[in-house]
Design an enzyme around this catalytic site. Structure first.
Site, PDB file in Angstrom:
ATOM      1  N   ASP A 265      27.803  16.521  30.161  1.00  0.00           N
ATOM      2  CA  ASP A 265      28.779  17.424  30.771  1.00  0.00           C
ATOM      3  C   ASP A 265      29.626  16.730  31.841  1.00  0.00           C
ATOM      4  O   ASP A 265      29.167  15.796  32.495  1.00  0.00           O
ATOM      5  CB  ASP A 265      28.022  18.600  31.398  1.00  0.00           C
ATOM      6  N   GLY A 266      30.845  17.205  31.996  1.00  0.00           N
ATOM      7  CA  GLY A 266      31.697  16.726  33.091  1.00  0.00           C
ATOM      8  C   GLY A 266      32.842  15.834  32.641  1.00  0.00           C
ATOM      9  O   GLY A 266      33.571  15.284  33.470  1.00  0.00           O
ATOM     10  N   ASN A 267      33.021  15.715  31.327  1.00  0.00           N
ATOM     11  CA  ASN A 267      34.104  14.847  30.819  1.00  0.00           C
ATOM     12  C   ASN A 267      35.474  15.350  31.278  1.00  0.00           C
ATOM     13  O   ASN A 267      36.338  14.572  31.676  1.00  0.00           O
ATOM     14  CB  ASN A 267      34.101  14.816  29.285  1.00  0.00           C
TER      15      ASN A 267
ATOM     16  N   ARG B 154      36.267  17.268  33.897  1.00  0.00           N
ATOM     17  CA  ARG B 154      36.494  17.099  35.336  1.00  0.00           C
ATOM     18  C   ARG B 154      36.707  15.626  35.701  1.00  0.00           C
ATOM     19  O   ARG B 154      37.505  15.295  36.576  1.00  0.00           O
ATOM     20  CB  ARG B 154      35.322  17.696  36.127  1.00  0.00           C
ATOM     21  N   TRP B 155      36.023  14.751  34.980  1.00  0.00           N
ATOM     22  CA  TRP B 155      36.205  13.302  35.201  1.00  0.00           C
ATOM     23  C   TRP B 155      37.666  12.942  34.917  1.00  0.00           C
ATOM     24  O   TRP B 155      38.293  12.209  35.689  1.00  0.00           O
ATOM     25  CB  TRP B 155      35.263  12.539  34.263  1.00  0.00           C
TER      26      TRP B 155
ATOM     27  N   ARG C 209      42.060  15.822  28.960  1.00  0.00           N
ATOM     28  CA  ARG C 209      40.617  16.033  28.758  1.00  0.00           C
ATOM     29  C   ARG C 209      40.053  15.087  27.700  1.00  0.00           C
ATOM     30  O   ARG C 209      38.924  14.620  27.799  1.00  0.00           O
ATOM     31  CB  ARG C 209      40.345  17.487  28.361  1.00  0.00           C
TER      32      ARG C 209
ATOM     33  N   HIS D 233      36.531  12.668  27.250  1.00  0.00           N
ATOM     34  CA  HIS D 233      35.570  12.598  26.140  1.00  0.00           C
ATOM     35  C   HIS D 233      35.439  11.160  25.638  1.00  0.00           C
ATOM     36  O   HIS D 233      34.352  10.701  25.303  1.00  0.00           O
ATOM     37  CB  HIS D 233      36.006  13.520  24.997  1.00  0.00           C
TER      38      HIS D 233
ATOM     39  N   SER E 261      28.895  22.390  20.854  1.00  0.00           N
ATOM     40  CA  SER E 261      28.112  23.624  20.727  1.00  0.00           C
ATOM     41  C   SER E 261      28.833  24.639  19.842  1.00  0.00           C
ATOM     42  O   SER E 261      30.032  24.491  19.553  1.00  0.00           O
ATOM     43  CB  SER E 261      27.882  24.239  22.113  1.00  0.00           C
ATOM     44  N   THR E 262      28.100  25.681  19.447  1.00  0.00           N
ATOM     45  CA  THR E 262      28.707  26.749  18.640  1.00  0.00           C
ATOM     46  C   THR E 262      29.829  27.434  19.438  1.00  0.00           C
ATOM     47  O   THR E 262      30.717  28.040  18.862  1.00  0.00           O
ATOM     48  CB  THR E 262      27.644  27.797  18.229  1.00  0.00           C
ATOM     49  N   GLU E 263      29.773  27.327  20.772  1.00  0.00           N
ATOM     50  CA  GLU E 263      30.795  27.947  21.633  1.00  0.00           C
ATOM     51  C   GLU E 263      32.016  27.040  21.827  1.00  0.00           C
ATOM     52  O   GLU E 263      33.074  27.507  22.243  1.00  0.00           O
ATOM     53  CB  GLU E 263      30.203  28.286  23.016  1.00  0.00           C
TER      54      GLU E 263
ATOM     55  N   LEU F  51      14.606   4.064  17.602  1.00  0.00           N
ATOM     56  CA  LEU F  51      15.112   5.284  18.240  1.00  0.00           C
ATOM     57  C   LEU F  51      15.799   6.202  17.220  1.00  0.00           C
ATOM     58  O   LEU F  51      16.626   5.748  16.441  1.00  0.00           O
ATOM     59  CB  LEU F  51      16.126   4.885  19.324  1.00  0.00           C
TER      60      LEU F  51
HETATM   61  C1  FPP Z   1      31.208  18.558  28.024  1.00  0.00           C
HETATM   62  O1  FPP Z   1      32.152  18.180  28.995  1.00  0.00           O
HETATM   63  C2  FPP Z   1      31.283  17.653  26.900  1.00  0.00           C
HETATM   64  C3  FPP Z   1      31.526  18.013  25.600  1.00  0.00           C
HETATM   65  C4  FPP Z   1      31.738  19.416  25.198  1.00  0.00           C
HETATM   66  C5  FPP Z   1      31.609  17.013  24.537  1.00  0.00           C
HETATM   67  C6  FPP Z   1      30.670  15.853  24.620  1.00  0.00           C
HETATM   68  C7  FPP Z   1      31.122  14.841  23.653  1.00  0.00           C
HETATM   69  C8  FPP Z   1      31.207  13.498  23.840  1.00  0.00           C
HETATM   70  C9  FPP Z   1      30.717  12.810  25.046  1.00  0.00           C
HETATM   71  C10 FPP Z   1      31.829  12.603  22.834  1.00  0.00           C
HETATM   72  C11 FPP Z   1      31.693  12.921  21.357  1.00  0.00           C
HETATM   73  C12 FPP Z   1      30.352  12.750  20.815  1.00  0.00           C
HETATM   74  C13 FPP Z   1      29.936  11.798  19.955  1.00  0.00           C
HETATM   75  C14 FPP Z   1      28.523  11.872  19.467  1.00  0.00           C
HETATM   76  C15 FPP Z   1      30.745  10.669  19.509  1.00  0.00           C
HETATM   77  P1  FPP Z   1      33.285  19.235  29.375  1.00  0.00           P
HETATM   78  O2  FPP Z   1      34.470  18.957  28.525  1.00  0.00           O
HETATM   79  O3  FPP Z   1      32.751  20.617  29.283  1.00  0.00           O
HETATM   80  O4  FPP Z   1      33.571  18.835  30.864  1.00  0.00           O
HETATM   81  P2  FPP Z   1      34.013  19.821  32.030  1.00  0.00           P
HETATM   82  O5  FPP Z   1      32.887  20.801  32.215  1.00  0.00           O
HETATM   83  O6  FPP Z   1      34.176  18.911  33.189  1.00  0.00           O
HETATM   84  O7  FPP Z   1      35.304  20.470  31.597  1.00  0.00           O
END
Ligand code: FPP
Length: 255
Positions: free
Chosen positions: A34-36, A38-39, A47, A51, A79-81, A145
Site C-alpha cells: 500500500d501507498g503507491n 501517495r508516494w 499514480r 505502481h 483486490s475485487t474492489e 519460494l
Molecule cells: C495500493 O496502493 C497498491 C495497489 C492497489 C497495487 C499494488 C500493485 C503493485 C505494487 C504492482 C503490480 C503488481 C505486480 C505483481 C506486478 P494505492 O494505490 O492504494 O496507494 P494509495 O493508498 O497511496 O493511493
C-alpha cells in the site's frame, strides 16, 4: 543470477541480518503493498508511476525472501474492489503485471521460485491471463519460494465461494454436515495446501486488513510501518522479521 544472490542489505545493516534466527524464519509472509499513490503524489507524479516504483520494491522483497528461505510470499496486487479505480489506473496495473511476468519469469525460474495466483483471475484481461498461465506452467515444479499473487482477490468472496462449493457437496450427499471442520473448509479456499501467514506486513500507515486473507490470518502476527510501499526494501523486511521473531505466539494458549 548473481544479482539475485545479493541480499539487498546495505553493509551497515548486515548486523541486523545476522540477528535473524534461521530456525524461526516465517514460513509464510503476506504483504499489502500500500501507498503507491501517495508516494507518487508526493513527487507530483501520476499514480501509475507509484505502481511502477512499487514493482521495484516487490522485486527486491521477492529476492530477499527467496534468499532467507521464506517458503511462501503472498502479495496483494489487485483486490475485487480495485475495479472501482479509474480505467486508466486499472489498465496501468494490468500492463505492469504483464510486463513484470514477461521480463522476470526467466530469472525467477532460474532461482527456483514458483509463481501462483489467488483470486478469480478469469476476470483479468487476456494478455494478463496468458502471462500468468505461462509463468505458472514454467515454474510449476520449482521447490523454492512460492510467490502467490493475489489478483481480483477478496477475502469475503473467497469465503462465500468456499461455502457455496461445500453446500453443493452436501446437497449431492458427497459429505455429511458434521464432516465440515476447519481443515475441510480451508481446503476450499484459494490457499488450499498453503500454510496460514505467520506474518502480515502493511506499509503506508494504514492499520486495517482491507479484505485480505480474512480466514487465513486468524493467528498471524502483524507488522505495520508508515513508509510507502515503493520505499520498502530488504532492510525493512529484515526489520519486520526480527520484530516477528521477538513475538510470543500462543495461539490462544497460556504463557
Ligand atoms: C495500493 O496502493 C497498491 C495497489 C492497489 C497495487 C499494488 C500493485 C503493485 C505494487 C504492482 C503490480 C503488481 C505486480 C505483481 C506486478 P494505492 O494505490 O492504494 O496507494 P494509495 O493508498 O497511496 O493511493
Amino acid at each position: 543470477m548473481g544479482f539475485f544472490k545479493n541480499l539487498f542489505i546495505k553493509e551497515d545493516r548486515r548486523t541486523d541480518l545476522e540477528k535473524i534466527d534461521p530456525e524461526k524464519i516465517p514460513k509464510h509472509i503476506a504483504i499489502i503493498m500500500d501507498g503507491n499513490g501517495r508516494w507518487a503524489k508526493k513527487r507530483s507524479l501520476p499514480r501509475s508511476a507509484g505502481h511502477k516504483a512499487g514493482v521495484e520494491a516487490l522485486r527486491e522483497v521477492i529476492k530477499t525472501c527467496s534468499n532467507l528461505n521464506v517458503q511462501y510470499l503472498t502479495l496483494y496486487a489487485f483486490s475485487t474492489e480495485n475495479w472501482k479505480r479509474p480505467e486508466e489506473e486499472v489498465s496501468a496495473l494490468m500492463n505492469l503485471l504483464v510486463y513484470y511476468l514477461r521480463n522476470e519469469i526467466q530469472e525467477l525460474n532460474e532461482n527456483n521460485v514458483r509463481i501462483n495466483t489467488l483470486g478469480d483471475i478469469n476476470k483479468l484481461p487476456n494478455t494478463a491471463l496468458i502471462e500468468i498461465e505461462a509463468a505458472q506452467k514454467l515454474t510449476r515444479n520449482n521447490t523454492g519460494l512460492t510467490v502467490n499473487i493475489a489478483l481480483n482477490y477478496g477475502g469475503r468472496l473467497e469465503i462465500i465461494n468456499a461455502v457455496k462449493s461445500i453446500c453443493i457437496k452436501v446437497i449431492n450427499k458427497e459429505i455429511e454436515v458434521d464432516q465440515i471442520d476447519e481443515r475441510y473448509f480451508s481446503d476450499h479456499l484459494y490457499t488450499k495446501n498453503v500454510p496460514d501467514p505467520d506474518l502480515v506486513i502493511r506499509p503506508s500507515g494504514e492499520l486495517r486488513i482491507s479484505n485480505f486473507l480474512l480466514w487465513q490470518i486468524a493467528y498471524s502476527e502483524f507488522w505495520f510501518s508508515k513508509i510507502f510501499w515503493p520505499d520498502f526494501n530488504g532492510e525493512y523486511l529484515v526489520e519486520a522479521i526480527l520484530d516477528y521473531q521477538g513475538r510470543d505466539r500462543r495461539y490462544g494458549g497460556a504463557k
